[in-house]
Design a protein around this motif. Structure first.
Motif, mmCIF file in Angstrom:
data_model
loop_
_atom_site.group_PDB
_atom_site.id
_atom_site.type_symbol
_atom_site.label_atom_id
_atom_site.label_comp_id
_atom_site.label_asym_id
_atom_site.label_seq_id
_atom_site.Cartn_x
_atom_site.Cartn_y
_atom_site.Cartn_z
ATOM 1 N N UNK A 45 0.132 -1.024 -45.946
ATOM 2 C CA UNK A 45 0.646 -1.014 -44.577
ATOM 3 C C UNK A 45 -0.318 -0.266 -43.674
ATOM 4 N N UNK A 46 -0.067 -0.353 -42.346
ATOM 5 C CA UNK A 46 -1.016 0.168 -41.366
ATOM 6 C C UNK A 46 -0.289 0.694 -40.144
ATOM 7 N N UNK A 47 -0.873 1.736 -39.518
ATOM 8 C CA UNK A 47 -0.382 2.263 -38.252
ATOM 9 C C UNK A 47 -1.590 2.618 -37.395
ATOM 10 N N UNK A 48 -1.427 2.543 -36.084
ATOM 11 C CA UNK A 48 -2.484 2.926 -35.156
ATOM 12 C C UNK A 48 -2.252 4.369 -34.740
ATOM 13 N N UNK A 49 -3.282 5.203 -34.943
ATOM 14 C CA UNK A 49 -3.143 6.634 -34.673
ATOM 15 C C UNK A 49 -4.482 7.164 -34.179
ATOM 16 N N UNK A 50 -4.476 7.752 -32.992
ATOM 17 C CA UNK A 50 -5.727 8.260 -32.441
ATOM 18 C C UNK A 50 -6.717 7.125 -32.209
ATOM 19 N N UNK A 51 -7.945 7.350 -32.639
ATOM 20 C CA UNK A 51 -8.972 6.324 -32.450
ATOM 21 C C UNK A 51 -9.175 5.469 -33.689
ATOM 22 N N UNK A 52 -8.201 5.517 -34.619
ATOM 23 C CA UNK A 52 -8.344 4.766 -35.865
ATOM 24 C C UNK A 52 -7.043 4.064 -36.263
ATOM 25 N N UNK A 53 -7.188 3.067 -37.105
ATOM 26 C CA UNK A 53 -6.056 2.421 -37.764
ATOM 27 C C UNK A 53 -5.995 2.986 -39.185
ATOM 28 N N UNK A 54 -4.812 3.423 -39.595
ATOM 29 C CA UNK A 54 -4.629 4.092 -40.884
ATOM 30 C C UNK A 54 -3.837 3.196 -41.835
ATOM 31 N N UNK A 60 -4.366 7.792 -51.709
ATOM 32 C CA UNK A 60 -5.413 7.862 -50.703
ATOM 33 C C UNK A 60 -4.997 7.038 -49.483
ATOM 34 N N UNK A 61 -5.394 7.521 -48.306
ATOM 35 C CA UNK A 61 -5.239 6.756 -47.076
ATOM 36 C C UNK A 61 -6.620 6.302 -46.616
ATOM 37 N N UNK A 62 -6.674 5.133 -45.964
ATOM 38 C CA UNK A 62 -7.915 4.631 -45.395
ATOM 39 C C UNK A 62 -7.777 4.620 -43.871
ATOM 40 N N UNK A 63 -8.900 4.864 -43.189
ATOM 41 C CA UNK A 63 -8.896 4.825 -41.733
ATOM 42 C C UNK A 63 -10.147 4.107 -41.253
ATOM 43 N N UNK A 64 -9.957 3.169 -40.323
ATOM 44 C CA UNK A 64 -11.079 2.439 -39.735
ATOM 45 C C UNK A 64 -10.986 2.578 -38.225
ATOM 46 N N UNK A 65 -12.120 2.533 -37.516
ATOM 47 C CA UNK A 65 -12.088 2.729 -36.060
ATOM 48 C C UNK A 65 -11.385 1.599 -35.337
#
Length: 335
Positions: free
Chosen positions: A157-166, A174-179
């Motif tokens: 699953x994914x959420x938008x947080x700050x300047x990244x998608x988590x 582990x969590x992944x984050x992309x810009x």
């Protein structure tokens, strides 16, 4: 924030009737005008949908046989994007009519589970067992980026947080984050290990599932499906702390999360239930407010909001998936 579409269900005022001589003629004219206005209103109710929640908006959205929906995302317009667990295809549905079409074709070995749509039209897609992360520009229906984490797993699953998608990985702590956005940098894919009070299920089992943000915007919320707990996670360090549940023992089978203000909706898939909690600002505690269920639930997984309704996809996990298995999305009042 989701916007309520303009009210286009109101029929126009009937035209001014012509003056006719005699009482009988006047009576006839009044009856004809009333009849015409009634027909116009009925036609408007069928063909010109009003606001979400009115009868003219559909509550059932048929999907292609074998589609196997898992994720759903809605932006500011009345359109939902739904992802396929079978092959990673993406469909776009018009919430006013229920009609849908494919905007990204599927591929062998692909999957699309969690989805989130950003204000710039970019759709962030978690890839399930393909362990991929994709970004779709919904204005052109073309992929703008694809990421492949080094570790195998189930990107859920994914959420938008700050300047990244988590993104969550259900098979690894582990969590992944992309810009977010169209710019790319050298550190595009970031990996943040989960620690602190996090509890990981045995290898191959689902652990981290749905993900959201806290009301104060300083942390993330992650649900652990098999143990039925919610965790507050520091995105900088990955340190997780258990969120105290009040009025509920657990959120077993917790899947998609949706937060509206300080209200958290937890979709408990195989229980055919949405549990609704009140959060404090820092999401240290979650107090049970109510639960939502409906006869149309058939193992819903994720939810999105538009107007005064929740939209969910029925994953039908208790039904054997075949190319002929039927699937749909549904909506229920936000309440």
């Amino acid at each position: 924030m989701s916007q309520t579409p303009p009210d286009s269900s109101r029929p126009s005022s009937p035209s001014r009737r012509a003056l006719l001589g005699g009482a009988a003629a006047a009576t006839f004219a009044l009856a004809a005008t009333a009849s015409g206005a009634g027909a116009a209103a009925a036609h408007a109710g069928r063909d010109r949908p009003g606001r979400p929640g009115r009868p003219s908006w559909p509550t059932d959205f048929p999907l292609p046989n074998g589609f196997r929906p898992e994720g759903i995302a809605i932006g500011g317009g009345p359109y939902a994007y739904m992802g396929s667990l079978a092959d990673g295809a993406i469909r776009r549905a018009d919430l006013r009519t229920g009609e849908s079409r494919t905007v990204l074709a599927g591929a062998t070995g692909g999957a699309a589970t969690g989805l989130k749509l950003d204000r710039d039209g970019l759709l962030y897609i978690s890839g399930g067992l393909s362990a991929s992360i994709r970004v779709l520009d919904t204005r052109t229906n073309r992929l703008t980026a694809t990421y492949q984490p080094t570790a195998a797993g189930f990107v859920n699953d994914v959420i938008l947080y700050g300047d990244r998608a988590w993104f969550t990985n259900s098979h690894a702590p582990v969590l992944y984050a992309v810009p977010r956005g169209h710019r790319r940098r050298g550190d595009d894919l970031r990996e943040v290990p989960l620690g602190g009070e996090w509890e990981q299920a045995p290898a191959g089992s689902i652990s981290a599932n749905g993900i959201e943000t806290t009301p104060d915007g300083r942390a993330l919320i992650v649900v652990n499906s098999p143990i039925g707990k919610l965790f507050r996670v520091d995105p900088k360090t990955g340190h997780a702390t258990v969120i105290t549940l009040k009025g509920a023992e657990n959120v077993i089978n917790g899947d998609g999360l949706l937060r509206v203000g300080d209200t958290l909706y937890v979709v408990q898939n195989r229980l055919n239930l949405i549990t609704v909690f009140d959060l404090d600002a820092r999401a240290r505690t979650a107090t049970l407010r109510r639960s939502i269920t409906a006869p149309t639930f058939d193992v819903p997984t994720t939810a999105a909001r538009f107007g005064n309704r929740l939209y969910l996809v029925n994953a039908r996990f208790t039904t054997p998936p075949t190319p002929e298995t039927t699937y749909n999305a549904i909506s229920v009042p936000l309440r």
